[in-house]
Scaffold this motif. Sequence first.
Motif, mmCIF file in Angstrom:
data_model
loop_
_atom_site.group_PDB
_atom_site.id
_atom_site.type_symbol
_atom_site.label_atom_id
_atom_site.label_comp_id
_atom_site.label_asym_id
_atom_site.label_seq_id
_atom_site.Cartn_x
_atom_site.Cartn_y
_atom_site.Cartn_z
ATOM 1 N N ASP A 1 40.326 76.104 43.122
ATOM 2 C CA ASP A 1 41.737 75.836 43.576
ATOM 3 C C ASP A 1 42.679 76.704 44.643
ATOM 4 O O ASP A 1 43.514 76.654 44.971
ATOM 5 C CB ASP A 1 42.784 75.873 42.161
ATOM 6 N N THR B 1 38.319 69.295 44.604
ATOM 7 C CA THR B 1 39.354 69.220 43.558
ATOM 8 C C THR B 1 39.663 70.459 42.962
ATOM 9 O O THR B 1 39.071 71.663 42.942
ATOM 10 C CB THR B 1 38.759 68.602 42.252
ATOM 11 N N SER C 1 42.002 71.326 40.145
ATOM 12 C CA SER C 1 42.313 71.413 38.598
ATOM 13 C C SER C 1 41.547 70.894 37.629
ATOM 14 O O SER C 1 40.539 70.123 38.114
ATOM 15 C CB SER C 1 43.695 70.899 38.592
ATOM 16 N N ARG D 1 42.563 68.508 35.602
ATOM 17 C CA ARG D 1 43.147 67.217 35.948
ATOM 18 C C ARG D 1 42.449 66.236 36.787
ATOM 19 O O ARG D 1 41.744 65.228 36.645
ATOM 20 C CB ARG D 1 44.508 66.775 35.716
ATOM 21 N N SER D 2 42.461 66.759 37.928
ATOM 22 C CA SER D 2 41.995 66.403 39.189
ATOM 23 C C SER D 2 40.453 65.893 39.208
ATOM 24 O O SER D 2 39.742 64.958 39.766
ATOM 25 C CB SER D 2 42.463 66.779 40.499
ATOM 26 N N SER D 3 39.747 67.323 38.652
ATOM 27 C CA SER D 3 38.150 67.023 38.460
ATOM 28 C C SER D 3 37.834 66.132 37.751
ATOM 29 O O SER D 3 36.983 65.373 37.955
ATOM 30 C CB SER D 3 37.742 68.421 38.116
ATOM 31 N N GLU E 1 39.517 63.283 36.763
ATOM 32 C CA GLU E 1 39.769 62.081 37.664
ATOM 33 C C GLU E 1 38.828 61.736 38.549
ATOM 34 O O GLU E 1 38.271 60.596 38.602
ATOM 35 C CB GLU E 1 40.979 62.012 38.085
ATOM 36 N N TRP E 2 38.248 62.844 39.460
ATOM 37 C CA TRP E 2 37.319 62.428 40.525
ATOM 38 C C TRP E 2 35.994 62.068 40.045
ATOM 39 O O TRP E 2 35.359 61.145 40.342
ATOM 40 C CB TRP E 2 37.341 63.883 41.331
#
Length: 257
Positions: free
Chosen positions: A8, A33, A35, A37-39, A41-42
């Motif tokens: 981050d 990524t 966070s 959440r974004s990790s 999702e990725w």
Amino acid sequence: MNVLIVEDEALAVEKLRSTLRAVEAQAAVVGVTGSIRSSVEWLRTHPAPDMILMDIELSDGQSFEIFRQLQVRSPVIFTTSYDEYAIRAFKVNSVDYLLKPVEEEDLKAAMQKYRDVHQKQPALPAFDVNVLVKELQAQLKQPEYRERFLVKLGQRFVTIDTSEIAYFFVDGRLYYLVTADGKKYTIDYTLEELEQMLDPKFFFRAGRSYLVHLRSVVQIHSYFNGKLKLQLKPAVLGSDVVISKERTGEFKKWMGR
């Protein structure tokens, strides 16, 4: 080699990129990524990379939560600011950990270790992140949890101490905080974000819609299919607060702690 960087801090990302280029000319950074959440999702929407370089402390919590939300199929090299004494816990799990800032020599050695292990055992087994977290908690200081929230009341703002909160819930796209005396306020955090902020000794996630404080649970009833139904104070109107069959054991342990 395709590499995902989970970090981050922008400067740390650039440092990892340059170090990676220096030690692994064929490596390609396919994603960054910053966070949990974004990790998650990725990783759910892209093919598994050959390697993940992952910081432990992210913007919305510790990266171990990623492993609880989905199965990570790629080998991971963690980067951390923890001292070497704490890192000993990681070594038990046969995963590499590098102190930040990551130096070329250290990353090169970690990459070579990965190759050596991968050649002997191409299908790398998943490690037990729960064991890892317990070992770390025994050696590292406990995280600091949220003590109060700033909420809007008309045209002004007021603070609500965590000890005054009975539960949080979601209704549609709005998230609410309910105090022990029955007052309700909208908040800007999701239940997933709140779980990271609050002490799990006092707050428990009840289904998809509620995050309840220990003191708000006044009665527990058996429900169909092995579930539990909670009666909260203040009372919840129009919906049931239910603990799934899979989490009843965990909930009972939490209540009896």
